[in-house]
Design a protein around this motif. Structure first.
Motif, PDB file in Angstrom:
ATOM      1  N   TYR A   1      20.438  57.959  -5.244  1.00 43.33           N
ATOM      2  CA  TYR A   1      21.116  58.586  -6.366  1.00 43.33           C
ATOM      3  C   TYR A   1      20.166  58.823  -7.523  1.00 43.33           C
ATOM      4  N   ALA A   2      20.451  59.889  -8.264  1.00 45.08           N
ATOM      5  CA  ALA A   2      19.616  60.233  -9.414  1.00 45.08           C
ATOM      6  C   ALA A   2      19.957  59.285 -10.550  1.00 45.08           C
TER       7      ALA A   2
ATOM      8  N   ILE B   1      27.825  62.874  -1.100  1.00 45.61           N
ATOM      9  CA  ILE B   1      26.776  63.457  -1.931  1.00 45.61           C
ATOM     10  C   ILE B   1      25.532  62.591  -2.043  1.00 45.61           C
ATOM     11  N   SER B   2      25.706  61.279  -2.209  1.00 40.71           N
ATOM     12  CA  SER B   2      24.502  60.462  -2.310  1.00 40.71           C
ATOM     13  C   SER B   2      24.380  59.430  -1.186  1.00 40.71           C
TER      14      SER B   2
ATOM     15  N   TYR C   1      37.584  55.068  -0.978  1.00 40.41           N
ATOM     16  CA  TYR C   1      37.765  55.649  -2.316  1.00 40.41           C
ATOM     17  C   TYR C   1      37.927  57.167  -2.231  1.00 40.41           C
TER      18      TYR C   1
ATOM     19  N   ALA D   1      25.067  62.442  -9.149  1.00 41.46           N
ATOM     20  CA  ALA D   1      24.867  61.817  -7.847  1.00 41.46           C
ATOM     21  C   ALA D   1      25.408  60.403  -7.865  1.00 41.46           C
ATOM     22  N   LYS D   2      25.429  59.823  -9.044  1.00 42.70           N
ATOM     23  CA  LYS D   2      25.877  58.446  -9.125  1.00 42.70           C
ATOM     24  C   LYS D   2      27.351  58.350  -8.747  1.00 42.70           C
ATOM     25  N   CYS D   3      27.665  57.329  -7.976  1.00 41.96           N
ATOM     26  CA  CYS D   3      29.066  57.167  -7.620  1.00 41.96           C
ATOM     27  C   CYS D   3      29.598  55.968  -8.387  1.00 41.96           C
ATOM     28  N   TYR D   4      30.771  56.124  -8.957  1.00 42.77           N
ATOM     29  CA  TYR D   4      31.284  55.080  -9.818  1.00 42.77           C
ATOM     30  C   TYR D   4      32.144  54.081  -9.070  1.00 42.77           C
ATOM     31  N   GLY D   5      31.807  53.821  -7.825  1.00 43.51           N
ATOM     32  CA  GLY D   5      32.566  52.851  -7.047  1.00 43.51           C
ATOM     33  C   GLY D   5      34.010  53.268  -7.014  1.00 43.51           C
TER      34      GLY D   5
ATOM     35  N   ARG E   1      33.789  65.060  -2.279  1.00 39.99           N
ATOM     36  CA  ARG E   1      32.558  64.259  -2.290  1.00 39.99           C
ATOM     37  C   ARG E   1      32.049  64.037  -0.864  1.00 39.99           C
TER      38      ARG E   1
ATOM     39  N   THR F   1      21.152  58.194 -13.807  1.00 43.55           N
ATOM     40  CA  THR F   1      22.050  58.798 -14.783  1.00 43.55           C
ATOM     41  C   THR F   1      21.910  58.009 -16.077  1.00 43.55           C
TER      42      THR F   1
END
Lengths: 391, 600
Positions: free
Chosen positions: A202-203, A250-251, A266, B552-556, A329, A205
């Protein structure tokens, strides 16, 4: 039709918020705790058990006794907990539900202290480790504020892979301060060569109010430019595909059979009960989220009340929106049949204009009974998602 | 009637008018110090934020004078800014005297002069009041001299006060009683009341502030509006203390608030004469001159679906502010909206803010333009207040633009910067007078179009805030003008066109598109911004395409958080206007307003 409907099941997320120290980009519910004092560990466990029972008597009541599909210990740094603690917690959770979980994940830092516990975690019932490697370059790890070195990460990862787990995942970060494209790609290659079957890339953030956000505001954070990020992202996807990985989200990238079951809950909107500070839950049409400060969380529990910070009751329309913006996603996209079964209508019934526009922009496409992101859509995924949120 | 005094306070911005008004209300016991919100008379949020009074408000006070008798003092509040001269003179028509407040440290400023001239012209008693005498840098001697030299009002009877500390406030009240004449008028004649302000109240309908000139007004009476002959039953008659206090009757010389369940905001014009339906007066009062709109701009709802809401909001606002002129207009790029005329640039900004704040509308406002007079080759003559209406270059014989006479007050050490600014704006110096070491009065003839675009801001900045200005329309003069069009991906956006002097076409065009570039977010494709005169492109910049937009980050499992982030992003997009495929935020349209001289 009926035969294809899943019996309701559940996943459980346990948030263990303690870290040796806090990374400057992190904005999760975390708390610095050094090596974690046994007293603090015991007390937190006890409160988790209190919360579990309160929740199952309250908003999570419909989930009580269901088949338990997955458990996820996330953090923070769950590997700061003793294997015995994890075993006890897992036992408590399993007693409240039916069946054998298919996947029990624990997040682990590849520091020397934690690696010694790997066999213990396996014995405690953990089936999958998620190793927070982030980078294999000391300089980058230092800038990211991580506690481990590159050498520790490599030897730790090897120990995890030899530990008899069904699956092992590593986190890699790209776009870290000062990180070049070639540095990231060489990290990736080494991880692939070690035989890690699941990679979350993941990028970085920059979240508001983190030390990184403040540093950036002062012009003190040199982040890679857009070209570097784009190129790294592209070569990441090509490289992983060539090595037999599928990008299923996506990641997230996995070899066949290694996609995370818990995380997919999720995106598929399957019920997950979250316990611990800051944990989020979805049970039927209720979503709620816990207080992030441990003192408040404990005080509520001591008072016999659920430590909920915010909750909402979802309407059918909310559920449709979520199904779409979460479902996209996953690169497999949204199954038209599943959508129809759930809502008794096609996605176009309520979102015809949005879907048409996205198709014209070539961000989504129809494929074998599913709608999914295109190659371009992966790069502009937020453009897709935000068509489906309200306002 | 001899116990009534109607007066206004006039001042330059920040000279302490509102503070003085508050102090008068307090000392007379009209409002308690505890219920007082700072500067009670500045009712609107907007005014509090900008610290200036924009709409006239009024308050009635009871005062026992040193002669032992009780008086009714009606304070008619007035706006201070140059743009609102028209409202000032309207408010003054309800008064017999004014307090001319001057800051004892800063001295006479441009609006002091402009407002005092209005009061003198209206034949009112002018009482100079030096405020802020408690300040260590106050210099009453010098300022009194300035009042005589620059304003031309005798300063012998000037009062010295500090509205902040309360010093000298009783003397002000006494001066109002002894020096402001009692109102004239015939209490036994048929009712004639002048509407000098009005607004739309959601419960009462049209609310009118009236000065009863002759006769008396009863609380249960049926009234008639002289201009239309329309009749209404009075639903509320009251005085403002400063909140509304109903009364049964009010008579000649008084100021009152009157409501009559009038639901149509257009039914009442300011300047209207109200009379009794039972015994109507044979002749209406004089009324007011209609105003001339000096500046025009387009107003469009950001959401095209909000056109009807905008239409209703404008008509309600016009009731409160008859100086706003509005006509429906259609733009190829922006759809349905209104072409609105204003008294000046501040008036335009205030109008936009009131529409956004009081009526919760998101607006796009196009570049302000003045009214040009165009002589065509075929002998016809047209007035243009919308750049896109300008005839083709080949058809134009001559374009004339409005020129104003500007009076600028400033400390002499800043003269260099101000002269340079005026020269850059095609100004012609009329004269220059220096009064002592502290004050110079510079008069310049300037094209109005050069003043509506950020002149005032620039003036403030070159003089570090020490200059003040006022202006009046002088005449129309021919000039070498042309229209600059702004193109988005090759398509001209009619609402962004501007008329400028030919010599500055390139500079202005480039400045506008550069400024727009700063505000237009990168989109999924390249956006080309061009400025052109006729078919010739004179400047071009590009907004490079966005190459990705993905977190890209996934927030769980924290779906709520992710959703809120997306909702915020979406709300931001919704506030933008789509022109073709391009999403343009309001700020980009305003780019035309903030063009700096640096680019010229």
């Amino acid at each position: 039709m009926l035969a294809r409907t899943r019996a309701p099941d559940v996943g459980v997320y346990v948030h263990l918020p303690f870290c040796e120290r806090i990374c400057p980009y992190c904005d999760f519910a975390v708390e610095p705790a050094g090596r974690l004092a046994p007293e603090l560990e015991r007390r937190y466990l006890e409160w988790l058990e209190v919360e579990l029972d309160l929740a199952l008597a309250g908003p999570a009541r419909p989930a009580a006794g269901r088949v338990l599909r997955s458990v996820y210990f996330g953090g923070g740094t769950p590997s700061l907990f003793e294997p015995a603690s994890i075993e006890r917690l897992l036992g408590t959770i399993r007693k409240r539900f039916a069946g054998e979980p298919e996947e029990v994940t624990l997040e682990l830092n590849p520091g020397t202290g934690e690696i010694g516990r790997v066999p213990g975690f396996r014995a405690a019932g953990v089936t999958r480790l998620s190793v927070g490697v982030q980078s294999l370059r000391d300089e980058t790890l230092r800038k990211l504020g991580r506690a481990h070195t590159a050498a520790e990460a490599l030897s730790g990862l090897e120990a995890c892979l030899r530990g008899g787990f069904e699956s092992v995942s590593t986190d890699l970060i790209f776009g870290a301060p000062g990180q070049s494209e070639s540095e990231f790609l060489s990290d990736l290659e080494r991880v692939i060569r070690l035989g890690v079957p699941h990679i979350s890339a993941y990028a970085l953030t920059i979240e508001p109010e983190t030390p990184f956000a403040r540093a950036r505001a002062r012009g003190k954070l040199a982040l890679p430019d857009e070209d570097t990020l784009l190129a790294a992202g592209r070569r990441l996807r090509v490289g992983l595909a060539a090595s037999g990985f599928t990008q299923y989200e996506i990641s997230s990238f996995a070899r066949p059979g290694h996609a995370s079951r818990h995380n997919q809950r999720y995106w598929l909107r399957r019920d997950v009960l979250g316990i611990g500070v800051g944990a989020a839950s979805l049970v039927e049409s209720s979503r709620w989220k816990n207080l992030r400060a441990r003192s408040e969380w404990e005080a509520r529990l001591a008072d016999g009340r659920l430590p909920v910070a915010e909750s909402e009751s979802l309407t059918e329309q909310d559920a449709r929106r979520e199904t779409l913006f979460l479902g996209f996603r996953r690169l497999a996209g949204i199954s038209r049949a599943a959508y129809l079964r759930r809502f008794a209508e096609a996605p176009e019934r309520r979102f015809g204009a949005e879907i048409r526009e996205l198709r014209e922009l070539e961000l989504i496409e129809d494929r074998k009974g599913r709608i999914r992101l295109t190659e371009r859509g992966i790069l502009f995924a937020d453009e897709v998602f935000l068509r489906f949120v309200a306002c | 009637m001899d116990r009534i005094r109607n007066f206004a306070i006039i001042a330059h911005i920040d000279h302490g008018k509102s503070t003085l008004a508050d102090r008068l209300l307090e000392v007379t016991g009209t409002i308690g110090t505890r219920q007082k919100v700072d500067q009670f008379l500045d009712k609107m949020d907007l005014e509090r934020e900008r610290g200036i009074t924009i709409k006239a408000q009024t308050a009635r006070m009871q005062y026992r004078a040193r002669d032992g008798r009780d008086y009714i003092l009606n304070l008619i509040d007035t706006p201070g800014h140059v743009d609102f001269r028209y409202e000032v003179s309207r408010s003054l028509s309800a008064c017999e005297g004014v307090l001319l407040v001057v800051d004892a440290a800063q001295g006479v400023e441009a609006q002091t002069v402009a407002n005092a001239e209005l009061a003198v012209a209206a034949g009112l008693e002018v009482i100079p009041v030096l405020n802020k005498i408690d300040l260590p840098n106050s210099d009453p001697e010098r300022v009194l001299q300035e009042i005589e030299d620059v304003v031309g009002v005798p300063a012998d009877g000037a009062l010295q006060v500090s509205a902040k500390t309360g010093a000298g406030i009783h003397e002000v009240l006494e001066a109002i009683v002894t020096r402001v004449p009692a109102p004239q008028g015939d209490p036994d004649a048929r009712l004639r009341a002048l509407v000098f302000d009005s607004w739309f109240d959601p419960y009462q309908g049209v609310a009118m502030l009236v000065r009863v000139v002759d006769g008396s007004l009863e609380g249960r009476e049926r009234i008639r509006l002289c201009s239309s002959g329309a009749e209404y039953d009075t639903s509320l008659l009251g005085v403002l203390v400063p909140e509304v206090q109903p009364v049964d009757r009010t008579s000649a010389g008084e100021v009152a608030i009157l409501c009559a369940s009038i639901r149509d905001p257009r039914a009442v014009q300011i300047g209207e004469t109200v009379t009794a339906a039972r015994e109507p007066a044979p002749e209406p009062l004089g009324g007011f001159q209609p105003v001339q709109s000096m500046v025009w701009s387009g107003l469009y709802p950001t959401d095209p679906g909000a056109y009807e809401s905008l239409r209703v909001a404008i008509s309600k606002l016009q009731l409160n502010d008859s100086a706003i002129f509005a006509e429906p207009e259609t733009s190829d790029a922006l759809g349905f909206g209104f072409r609105c005329g204003y008294l000046g640039l501040l008036h335009m900004e205030v109008t936009q803010e009131r529409l956004e704040r009081e009526y919760r509308l998101d607006l796009i406002i196009t570049a302000p333009t003045v009214v040009y007079r165009v002589k065509c080759r075929d002998g016809s003559e047209v007035s243009i207040h919308r750049p896109s209406d300008l005839p083709e270059q080949g058809e134009i014989d001559e374009i004339a633009e409005p020129v104003i006479l500007t009076q600028i007050h400033l400390p002499p050490q800043h003269l260099g910067g101000v002269l340079a600014l005026c020269q850059a704006r095609r100004g012609v110096q009329r004269d220059l007078a220096v009064h002592g070491e502290r004050r110079a009065v510079l008069r310049y003839e300037l094209p109005l179009s050069e003043v509506v675009v950020d002149f005032y801001d620039r003036l403030k900045s070159v003089t570090r805030g020490y200059a003040s200005m006022d202006y009046e329309l002088l005449e129309y003069r021919p000039a070498d003008l042309c229209r600059v069009d702004i193109l988005l991906n090759g398509e001209a956006v009619d609402a962004l066109s501007l008329i400028v002097h030919r010599e500055s076409a390139h500079g202005r065009g480039l400045a506008v598109i550069r400024q727009m570039k700063k505000h237009i977010p990168r989109q999924m494709f390249d956006v080309a911004l061009q400025a052109s005169v006729g078919s010739r492109v004179i400047a071009r910049v590009n907004v490079k395409a966005l190459r990705k937009n993905v977190t890209a980050k996934c927030y769980g499992g924290d779906v709520t958080r992710k959703r809120k982030l997306l909702e915020k992003q979406k709300a931001g997009k919704k506030r933008m206007r789509k022109v073709g495929r391009v999403e343009i935020p309001q700020a980009a349209f305003l780019a035309v307003l903030s063009t700096t001289d640096g680019e010229r």
